[in-house]
Design an enzyme around this catalytic site. Sequence first.
Site, short mmCIF file in Angstrom:
data_model
loop_
_atom_site.label_atom_id
_atom_site.label_comp_id
_atom_site.label_asym_id
_atom_site.label_seq_id
_atom_site.Cartn_x
_atom_site.Cartn_y
_atom_site.Cartn_z
N PHE A 100 9.90 85.16 7.69
CA PHE A 100 9.32 83.82 7.01
C PHE A 100 7.99 83.79 6.30
CE2 PHE A 100 6.33 80.42 8.66
CZ PHE A 100 6.52 79.58 7.86
N ASP A 105 4.94 85.89 2.07
CA ASP A 105 3.43 86.92 1.93
C ASP A 105 3.97 88.39 0.33
OD1 ASP A 105 1.90 87.04 3.96
OD2 ASP A 105 1.42 89.03 4.20
N ASP A 109 1.92 88.30 -2.93
CA ASP A 109 1.37 89.84 -3.25
C ASP A 109 1.57 90.32 -4.61
OD1 ASP A 109 -1.06 89.44 -0.65
OD2 ASP A 109 0.62 90.70 -0.02
N ASP A 176 -7.41 86.65 4.24
CA ASP A 176 -6.95 87.71 3.41
C ASP A 176 -7.10 87.04 2.06
OD1 ASP A 176 -6.68 90.26 3.05
OD2 ASP A 176 -3.95 90.31 3.63
N LYS A 202 -4.54 87.21 11.16
CA LYS A 202 -2.98 87.04 10.52
C LYS A 202 -2.02 87.99 11.51
CE LYS A 202 -1.31 89.30 5.96
NZ LYS A 202 -1.90 89.27 4.46
N ASP A 245 -2.16 100.83 11.07
CA ASP A 245 -1.61 100.50 9.98
C ASP A 245 -1.93 100.97 8.01
OD1 ASP A 245 1.22 99.73 10.36
OD2 ASP A 245 0.89 98.18 8.45
N ASP A 246 -3.67 100.52 8.47
CA ASP A 246 -4.42 101.02 6.65
C ASP A 246 -4.81 102.48 7.33
OD1 ASP A 246 -4.58 98.58 7.10
OD2 ASP A 246 -6.18 98.55 7.76
#
Length: 355
Positions: A100, A105, A109, A176, A202, A245-246
Amino acid sequence: MGENGTQCKKALQSDPQLFEVQFEELVSDLTERDLSDPVLTDALNRLKEVLLYNAPGGKRNRGLSVIGSLRELVPPAQLPQDTVQRALLVGWCIELLQAFFLVADDIMDASVTRRGQPCWYKKDGIGLDAVNDAFLLEGSIYRLLRKYCRDQPYYVHLLELFTETSFQTELGQALDLMTAPPGHIDLNRFTIQRYKAIVKYKTAFYSFYLPVAAAMYMAGIESEVEHNNAKHILLEMGEFFQIQDDYLDCYGDPAVTGKIGTDIQDNKCSWLVVTALEVMTHAQRAELEACYGRHDDASVEKVKALYHTLQMPALYHKYEDQSYQRLQKLIACHAQNLPHSVFLNFAKKIYKRNK
């Protein structure tokens, strides 16, 4: 094969295999057995298509964490097949919550691909109808919880946990979106405080606290103190997971991660840019300002060269070690009444991962 034969067969399957089977069951539940009004056939076929495209795929860590955590909290003798089945189902509800969020998202984005295939809204004939499809995914969670858990003592706890976590995630997404609007580069917004707030709300709540909290309620652990203790540990883990992750977005191998990083082009409030801003000179900041959030390869390469000069990989590995030490202390401190293995199993999966 009699009832006992089926039970034996199920007992021999691994959790990921049982999880797979549970998905087919859930799709039938939602699209064939639930609402039988024949005028809804087209809409239910659409729901089936939405579920099959958006819910499977991914690493399934969140969904499998419910049964994984429950097995650490409850001895095997107290885990009958129907309890295992409910834990798998609640795990799928977390995967549906994720689906969802991701469908919505990707629209916000303007993303192109997700999990190696086109984003749902990018498929021919879907477009912004995907907004309603996201609502269908969310609504499916509560129909399933009602069907499978309505008679359980923890039912209301689960409902509150899912609604609360959804709202926290939506607040995180709002932060964000405000912090990094596409095409509006303002590095002043990129502070470590804002970064940590976005990550906590988030990502960390729904990815880390939600599955373990669900398992705790299913195991009969209702104490607010215990839930807060678990939350302390899991939010630290969630923060590290996002920072990793970044890092992988810029330094991961796309052949391993399955995705090509675009945080620099997308003007993302990433740990790398936030941390780099804390250690760079005025001249370097001016250079970053000229290149960050731009889509041409030359600008992206300049940002990466700047990260290289600032030794970001070394800073990251130092952070990873510190975070791991912090986590061990948190577990020692806050998990006195909870099995450490619940948290350590998570930690094993995420520290030093490469995808």
